[in-house]
Write a protein that holds these residues in place. Structure first.
Motif, mmCIF file in Angstrom:
data_model
loop_
_atom_site.group_PDB
_atom_site.id
_atom_site.type_symbol
_atom_site.label_atom_id
_atom_site.label_comp_id
_atom_site.label_asym_id
_atom_site.label_seq_id
_atom_site.Cartn_x
_atom_site.Cartn_y
_atom_site.Cartn_z
ATOM 1 N N GLN A 99 0.829 -1.191 0.000
ATOM 2 C CA GLN A 99 0.000 0.000 0.000
ATOM 3 C C GLN A 99 0.870 1.250 0.000
ATOM 4 O OE1 GLN A 99 -2.411 -0.144 3.518
ATOM 5 N NE2 GLN A 99 -0.737 0.414 4.886
ATOM 6 N N LEU A 100 0.276 2.354 -0.482
ATOM 7 C CA LEU A 100 0.957 3.636 -0.506
ATOM 8 C C LEU A 100 0.916 4.285 0.874
ATOM 9 C CD1 LEU A 100 -0.576 5.006 -3.848
ATOM 10 C CD2 LEU A 100 1.589 3.781 -3.556
ATOM 11 N N ALA A 101 1.614 5.400 1.002
ATOM 12 C CA ALA A 101 1.616 6.122 2.273
ATOM 13 C C ALA A 101 0.229 6.637 2.616
ATOM 14 C CB ALA A 101 2.612 7.272 2.213
ATOM 15 N N THR A 102 -0.610 6.860 1.601
ATOM 16 C CA THR A 102 -1.978 7.341 1.835
ATOM 17 C C THR A 102 -2.926 6.230 2.272
ATOM 18 O OG1 THR A 102 -2.481 7.015 -0.526
ATOM 19 C CG2 THR A 102 -1.665 9.176 0.156
ATOM 20 N N GLY A 103 -2.465 4.973 2.250
ATOM 21 C CA GLY A 103 -3.311 3.847 2.609
ATOM 22 C C GLY A 103 -3.924 3.144 1.421
ATOM 23 N N ARG A 104 -3.777 3.700 0.233
ATOM 24 C CA ARG A 104 -4.338 3.072 -0.957
ATOM 25 C C ARG A 104 -3.523 1.842 -1.320
ATOM 26 N NH1 ARG A 104 -5.177 5.921 -6.924
ATOM 27 N NH2 ARG A 104 -6.594 4.326 -7.781
ATOM 28 N N ARG A 105 -4.169 0.734 -1.517
ATOM 29 C CA ARG A 105 -3.493 -0.527 -1.784
ATOM 30 C C ARG A 105 -3.220 -0.687 -3.280
ATOM 31 N NH1 ARG A 105 -3.251 -3.822 2.405
ATOM 32 N NH2 ARG A 105 -2.803 -5.587 1.058
ATOM 33 N N PHE A 106 -2.135 -1.390 -3.579
ATOM 34 C CA PHE A 106 -1.816 -1.718 -4.963
ATOM 35 C C PHE A 106 -1.270 -3.132 -5.025
ATOM 36 C CE2 PHE A 106 2.097 0.111 -3.275
ATOM 37 C CZ PHE A 106 3.074 -0.760 -3.736
ATOM 38 N N ARG A 107 -1.207 -3.669 -6.233
ATOM 39 C CA ARG A 107 -0.768 -5.047 -6.447
ATOM 40 C C ARG A 107 0.396 -5.054 -7.431
ATOM 41 N NH1 ARG A 107 -5.891 -8.481 -8.211
ATOM 42 N NH2 ARG A 107 -4.873 -10.108 -6.972
ATOM 43 N N VAL A 108 1.204 -6.095 -7.327
ATOM 44 C CA VAL A 108 2.310 -6.304 -8.255
ATOM 45 C C VAL A 108 2.160 -7.708 -8.835
ATOM 46 C CG1 VAL A 108 4.795 -6.293 -8.585
ATOM 47 C CG2 VAL A 108 3.784 -4.830 -6.840
ATOM 48 N N LEU A 109 2.006 -7.778 -10.153
ATOM 49 C CA LEU A 109 1.953 -9.064 -10.845
ATOM 50 C C LEU A 109 3.366 -9.424 -11.284
ATOM 51 C CD1 LEU A 109 0.506 -11.447 -12.242
ATOM 52 C CD2 LEU A 109 0.192 -9.962 -14.230
ATOM 53 N N LEU B 182 9.716 -4.071 -0.486
ATOM 54 C CA LEU B 182 8.436 -3.557 -0.025
ATOM 55 C C LEU B 182 8.458 -3.211 1.459
ATOM 56 C CD1 LEU B 182 5.990 -5.920 -1.972
ATOM 57 C CD2 LEU B 182 6.928 -3.701 -2.655
ATOM 58 N N ASN B 183 9.114 -4.047 2.272
ATOM 59 C CA ASN B 183 9.168 -3.773 3.708
ATOM 60 C C ASN B 183 10.142 -2.646 4.058
ATOM 61 O OD1 ASN B 183 7.329 -5.788 4.127
ATOM 62 N ND2 ASN B 183 8.783 -7.275 4.908
ATOM 63 N N GLN B 184 10.985 -2.253 3.113
ATOM 64 C CA GLN B 184 12.008 -1.245 3.391
ATOM 65 C C GLN B 184 11.694 0.119 2.780
ATOM 66 O OE1 GLN B 184 14.464 -2.206 5.356
ATOM 67 N NE2 GLN B 184 13.875 -4.349 5.342
ATOM 68 N N THR B 185 10.605 0.218 1.991
ATOM 69 C CA THR B 185 10.367 1.423 1.210
ATOM 70 C C THR B 185 8.985 1.991 1.523
ATOM 71 O OG1 THR B 185 11.690 0.433 -0.560
ATOM 72 C CG2 THR B 185 10.431 2.399 -1.104
ATOM 73 N N PHE C 252 6.194 4.130 -0.171
ATOM 74 C CA PHE C 252 5.757 4.597 -1.480
ATOM 75 C C PHE C 252 4.760 5.735 -1.304
ATOM 76 C CE2 PHE C 252 7.849 1.244 -3.636
ATOM 77 C CZ PHE C 252 7.698 0.098 -2.861
ATOM 78 N N LEU C 253 5.018 6.832 -1.993
ATOM 79 C CA LEU C 253 4.140 8.000 -1.891
ATOM 80 C C LEU C 253 3.095 8.019 -2.982
ATOM 81 C CD1 LEU C 253 6.822 10.720 -1.025
ATOM 82 C CD2 LEU C 253 5.432 9.347 0.539
ATOM 83 N N THR C 254 3.478 7.685 -4.209
ATOM 84 C CA THR C 254 2.548 7.681 -5.336
ATOM 85 C C THR C 254 2.702 6.382 -6.107
ATOM 86 O OG1 THR C 254 4.137 8.739 -6.829
ATOM 87 C CG2 THR C 254 2.691 10.183 -5.531
ATOM 88 N N LEU C 255 1.713 6.099 -6.958
ATOM 89 C CA LEU C 255 1.771 4.877 -7.762
ATOM 90 C C LEU C 255 2.897 4.955 -8.793
ATOM 91 C CD1 LEU C 255 0.318 2.171 -8.168
ATOM 92 C CD2 LEU C 255 -1.100 3.282 -9.895
ATOM 93 N N GLY C 256 3.113 6.132 -9.378
ATOM 94 C CA GLY C 256 4.212 6.285 -10.333
ATOM 95 C C GLY C 256 5.563 6.037 -9.692
ATOM 96 N N GLN C 257 5.736 6.542 -8.463
ATOM 97 C CA GLN C 257 6.989 6.293 -7.758
ATOM 98 C C GLN C 257 7.162 4.803 -7.476
ATOM 99 O OE1 GLN C 257 6.987 7.166 -3.663
ATOM 100 N NE2 GLN C 257 9.189 7.558 -3.506
ATOM 101 N N ALA C 258 6.079 4.129 -7.110
ATOM 102 C CA ALA C 258 6.161 2.688 -6.846
ATOM 103 C C ALA C 258 6.576 1.931 -8.107
ATOM 104 C CB ALA C 258 4.818 2.181 -6.335
ATOM 105 N N ARG C 259 6.047 2.327 -9.263
ATOM 106 C CA ARG C 259 6.422 1.662 -10.509
ATOM 107 C C ARG C 259 7.899 1.858 -10.818
ATOM 108 N NH1 ARG C 259 1.044 3.762 -13.736
ATOM 109 N NH2 ARG C 259 -0.350 2.037 -13.141
ATOM 110 N N ASP C 260 8.405 3.083 -10.619
ATOM 111 C CA ASP C 260 9.812 3.355 -10.895
ATOM 112 C C ASP C 260 10.724 2.572 -9.954
ATOM 113 O OD1 ASP C 260 9.186 6.878 -11.634
ATOM 114 O OD2 ASP C 260 9.003 5.059 -12.892
#
Length: 302
Positions: free
Chosen positions: A128-138, A229-232, A234-242
């Motif tokens: 999940q992002l810092a805002t609490g919004r969850r995302f997935r990685v395939l 994932l446990n060490q980072t 993530f603020l935005t979805l774009g940052q997570a992708r990068d």
């Protein structure tokens, strides 16, 4: 007290507090007087220790073996045992985590040839992002080379999106003989079933509740979870992708070297060898046989 350094400290303590002579203190402690005047000839490892601590800070879940490879890659010629000693003295030991209960019985689909693009594995990992919004990685992994072929980050990944990723990989690479996944709703959708039938790719589903039957991608997911994932944060979805893309590139090329392993396999199956018939690819190990968990008595019944 076993180490000479500890005995030297004990002798110095007796001399300072009780006023003993060196001879008497050595007799009490059981130390050799020759060792009292020894001065270490070992070179100063301050720069090496600082570099080791810096690498351990950057790669928090790396053990001394992987840090040793990074040191040598950086031009520092050092023995592995010395790396292990400094790693232990600096207190950089990685805390081990409790393992999961192992599945019993057949843990893998049918064996395939030990060549790239023979069997791929798919699975999801969540964060999940810092805002609490969850995302997935395939994650899509080649079971033979352990190479991460694709890591797709998004908030929602439907069955059609799942199909689109391996379809693009088939165009870029070669169609695999088999794809392994669990029984998630996205992976058992009509889109997946129809595409696998049209592409003539066998889609193998593991037994429910047996994630170790898909152990290759599960192991990769655990490493991604532990090292990234446990060490980072993530603020935005774009940052997570990068960040995920950079970590995958680092995983494939820097340490784990699945890309180098895949290149080595490609050299083994070069056209001259295949034409001459001198190379026969070996299959992976067959599935483990089911265990007999029924205890047997030492004394026959009756």
């Amino acid at each position: 007290m076993v180490a000479p350094a500890a005995k030297r400290q004990a002798v110095a303590h007796l001399q300072a507090t009780l006023g003993m002579s060196e001879r008497r203190a050595c007799m009490v402690v059981g130390a050799d007087r020759k060792s009292m005047r020894y001065r270490s000839c070992r070179a100063d490892d301050g720069d090496l220790r600082s570099r080791l601590r810096e690498l351990a800070q950057q790669r928090r879940r790396f053990g001394y073996r992987r840090l040793h490879i990074l040191l040598r890659r950086g031009g520092i010629t050092i023995n592995r045992k010395k790396t292990q000693r400094l790693y232990r003295e600096e207190g950089l030991t990685v805390r081990r985590r409790r393992g999961r209960r192992r599945a019993i019985g057949a843990r893998a689909p049918a064996p395939v040839l030990a060549l790239p693009n023979q069997r791929w594995s798919l699975d999801f990992v969540h964060d999940q992002l810092a805002t609490g919004r969850r995302f997935r990685v395939l994650n899509i992994v080649d079971d033979i080379t352990r190479e991460c072929l694709r890591a797709v980050v998004d908030t929602s990944i439907s069955g059609r999106r799942v199909v689109r990723e391996p379809a693009d990989l088939v165009v870029e690479r070669v169609a695999p003989k088999m794809i392994v996944s669990d029984n998630g709703t996205e992976l058992t959708s009509n889109a997946v079933l129809s595409w696998s039938g049209e592409a003539k790719i066998e889609w193998h589903y593991i037994a429910p509740g047996r994630p170790m039957q898909n152990g290759y991608v599960e192991s990769f997911n655990g490493r991604m979870r532990d090292e990234l994932l446990n060490q980072t944060l993530f603020l935005t979805l774009g940052q997570a992708r990068d960040i995920v893309a950079g970590w995958v590139e680092d995983y494939n090329t820097e340490y784990a070297t699945p890309a180098a392993f895949a290149a080595g396999l490609a050299l083994q199956v070069a056209a001259p060898l295949r034409a001459a018939g001198s190379y026969v690819p070996q299959p992976l190990a067959p599935p483990a046989q089911p265990r007999d968990n029924k205890p047997r008595s030492l004394v026959p019944a009756g």
